[in-house]
Design a protein around this motif. Structure first.
Motif, PDB file in Angstrom:
ATOM      1  N   ASN A  19      83.340 -36.428 -13.647  1.00 41.97           N
ATOM      2  CA  ASN A  19      81.984 -35.888 -13.799  1.00 41.97           C
ATOM      3  C   ASN A  19      80.949 -37.002 -13.949  1.00 41.97           C
ATOM      4  O   ASN A  19      79.808 -36.876 -13.495  1.00 41.97           O
ATOM      5  CB  ASN A  19      81.930 -34.947 -15.000  1.00 41.97           C
TER       6      ASN A  19
ATOM      7  N   ILE B  36      80.370 -35.358 -19.196  1.00 44.47           N
ATOM      8  CA  ILE B  36      80.659 -36.718 -18.757  1.00 44.47           C
ATOM      9  C   ILE B  36      81.248 -37.568 -19.889  1.00 44.47           C
ATOM     10  O   ILE B  36      81.643 -38.697 -19.654  1.00 44.47           O
ATOM     11  CB  ILE B  36      79.394 -37.399 -18.207  1.00 44.47           C
ATOM     12  N   SER B  37      81.310 -37.021 -21.090  1.00 42.78           N
ATOM     13  CA  SER B  37      81.966 -37.712 -22.204  1.00 42.78           C
ATOM     14  C   SER B  37      83.315 -37.062 -22.469  1.00 42.78           C
ATOM     15  O   SER B  37      83.499 -35.864 -22.246  1.00 42.78           O
ATOM     16  CB  SER B  37      81.102 -37.661 -23.464  1.00 42.78           C
ATOM     17  N   LYS B  38      84.249 -37.857 -22.908  1.00 40.57           N
ATOM     18  CA  LYS B  38      85.607 -37.368 -23.149  1.00 40.57           C
ATOM     19  C   LYS B  38      85.616 -36.364 -24.289  1.00 40.57           C
ATOM     20  O   LYS B  38      85.134 -36.651 -25.391  1.00 40.57           O
ATOM     21  CB  LYS B  38      86.507 -38.563 -23.469  1.00 40.57           C
ATOM     22  N   LYS B  39      86.172 -35.199 -24.045  1.00 44.40           N
ATOM     23  CA  LYS B  39      86.209 -34.150 -25.062  1.00 44.40           C
ATOM     24  C   LYS B  39      87.401 -34.349 -25.996  1.00 44.40           C
ATOM     25  O   LYS B  39      88.421 -34.909 -25.605  1.00 44.40           O
ATOM     26  CB  LYS B  39      86.290 -32.775 -24.398  1.00 44.40           C
TER      27      LYS B  39
ATOM     28  N   ALA C 116      86.402 -36.577 -17.584  1.00 43.23           N
ATOM     29  CA  ALA C 116      85.085 -37.117 -17.937  1.00 43.23           C
ATOM     30  C   ALA C 116      84.639 -38.168 -16.925  1.00 43.23           C
ATOM     31  O   ALA C 116      83.463 -38.226 -16.540  1.00 43.23           O
ATOM     32  CB  ALA C 116      85.134 -37.718 -19.346  1.00 43.23           C
TER      33      ALA C 116
ATOM     34  N   HIS D 260      91.826 -35.683 -20.188  1.00 43.87           N
ATOM     35  CA  HIS D 260      90.445 -35.594 -20.675  1.00 43.87           C
ATOM     36  C   HIS D 260      89.624 -36.789 -20.197  1.00 43.87           C
ATOM     37  O   HIS D 260      88.459 -36.638 -19.800  1.00 43.87           O
ATOM     38  CB  HIS D 260      90.440 -35.548 -22.207  1.00 43.87           C
ATOM     39  N   ARG D 261      90.230 -37.984 -20.245  1.00 41.30           N
ATOM     40  CA  ARG D 261      89.506 -39.196 -19.855  1.00 41.30           C
ATOM     41  C   ARG D 261      89.177 -39.182 -18.353  1.00 41.30           C
ATOM     42  O   ARG D 261      88.055 -39.513 -17.956  1.00 41.30           O
ATOM     43  CB  ARG D 261      90.340 -40.431 -20.197  1.00 41.30           C
TER      44      ARG D 261
END
Length: 383
Positions: free
Chosen positions: A133, A1-4, A130, A126-127
């Motif tokens: 999810n 749930i956080s941007k990788k 995230a 990516h954003r």
């Protein structure tokens, strides 16, 4: 749930990771190992017969079997849940039938991902992944809170929260067994309902992700000096292909979401109306809090998705504006004729309809919610 970070490879289909895991537990997907196909199908049949057929029937039998034991508040609390569960059964059926269409849509997302080569584009993907999810986890928290708020209170009061009928179980003599069974079944029911509500939201969120990327590409057309007209034309042609893939993606999902949202539109006014009557006339403080949470969860079934559809309609207009504002005035005839054709297609908004009847947008959602006040008015006429 956080941007990788950009060092990790992320695909658009990764936005469905948590959702797919829940769907897999209900038998709504396919096993990776073909050896488990038969056990998985048996599990699918068992879970869905119990949850989508027997559970609604159980609540209906309870009304017939023990109707005189219901208080007004208990009856309205059970009825608002029962109506929603019947609707959820149809929504789940539409979602299950759309499995192959969802897989086709994910393949189209993979093709769109191939165009994301720049760091800025990959960062956008990516954003949004995230964010998708995160929405899934957020819905889990909201929907689970309804069970958490109801079950302990009714257990301490030694009353049944949802009044389901279980054969060979006396709800009074075997109170704890029947209450735990109710809690388990209701938890599974809300997670099934969650899948049908989150799936459209995440799917269209990823559509908006690639629409945003396409808008940026359209703004950058002919912005790099020193390139030939053929290269500029090829760049424009790639944007046309991207737009076609986005349209194909939405078209693949259109029949999946049409039935799901149609059922929810039909139910939302009635369910919210019954909840408002229960809240206004029959609720205690604690049951009132739980009813408010239930009303919030019901609103979450359509509001975010309708709002997202409105945003996508606005994005389509912005795409056309971005193309028109690009540096095309000095282009050759081939480029301009292609641009005019593409501009005409971009001006057609991407819209969805519920059951081929209602346009999926905020205006329709608000019109359906207003039915709740009509339900309250009709009931108040009966004093």
């Amino acid at each position: 749930i956080s941007k990788k970070p950009l060092s990790e490879r992320v695909k658009s289909r990764d936005a469905f990771i948590y959702l797919d895991r829940v769907m897999w537990s209900f038998g709504w997907t396919e096993p990776e190992n073909k050896r488990w196909v038969l056990p998985y199908k048996l599990w699918f049949a068992f879970v869905n017969i119990v949850m989508l057929i027997l559970l609604p029937i159980s609540m209906s039998i309870e009304y017939l079997h023990r109707f005189k034991t219901f208080s007004a508040g208990e009856f309205l609390s059970s009825l608002e849940i029962g109506v929603n569960i019947y609707g959820s059964s149809f929504k789940c059926a539409f979602t299950m039938m759309g499995f192959k269409k969802r897989q086709e849509a994910k393949v189209l997302l993979d093709q769109l991902d191939k165009r994301c080569v720049r760091d800025e584009e990959r960062s956008t993907v990516h954003r949004y992944v995230a964010m998708g999810n995160f929405f899934d986890i957020l819905y889990h928290i909201f929907y689970s809170s309804f069970v958490v708020m109801n079950f302990p209170y009714f257990l301490l009061e030694r009353r049944h929260a949802w009044r389901m009928y279980f054969p060979y179980i006396d709800p009074e003599k075997q109170f704890f067994i029947s209450s735990i069974a109710e809690c388990f079944l209701m938890t599974e029911a809300i997670y099934m309902d969650l899948c049908t509500d989150v799936c459209p939201l995440i799917s269209m969120l990823m559509a908006r992700c690639h629409i945003s990327l396409l808008k940026q590409r359209l703004r950058n057309l002919r912005s790099e000096p020193g390139r030939t007209e053929d290269e500029y034309l090829e760049e424009l042609t790639e944007c046309i292909r991207d737009h076609r893939l986005i349209l194909d993606y939405v078209d693949a999902l259109r029949p999946v979401f049409s039935g799901t949202i149609f059922v929810q539109f039909l139910l939302i006014g009635t369910v919210l109306g019954l909840s408002m009557i229960n809240l206004m006339f029959f609720s205690t403080f604690w049951t009132g809090v739980a009813t408010c949470l239930f009303m919030f969860d019901v609103s979450m079934e359509t509001f975010p998705f309708c709002y997202l559809c409105n945003m996508i309609i606005d994005d389509c207009q912005e795409m056309a504006d971005s193309l028109f504002q690009s540096d095309w005035t000095s282009a050759d005839r081939r480029y301009k004729s292609t641009l005019v054709y593409f501009l005409h297609n971009l001006q057609q908004p991407i819209t969805l309809t519920a059951g081929g009847v209602f346009p999926i947008c905020m205006q329709t959602n608000l019109a359906m919610v207003k039915l709740a006040f009509s339900v309250v008015t009709i009931i108040k006429q009966f004093n």
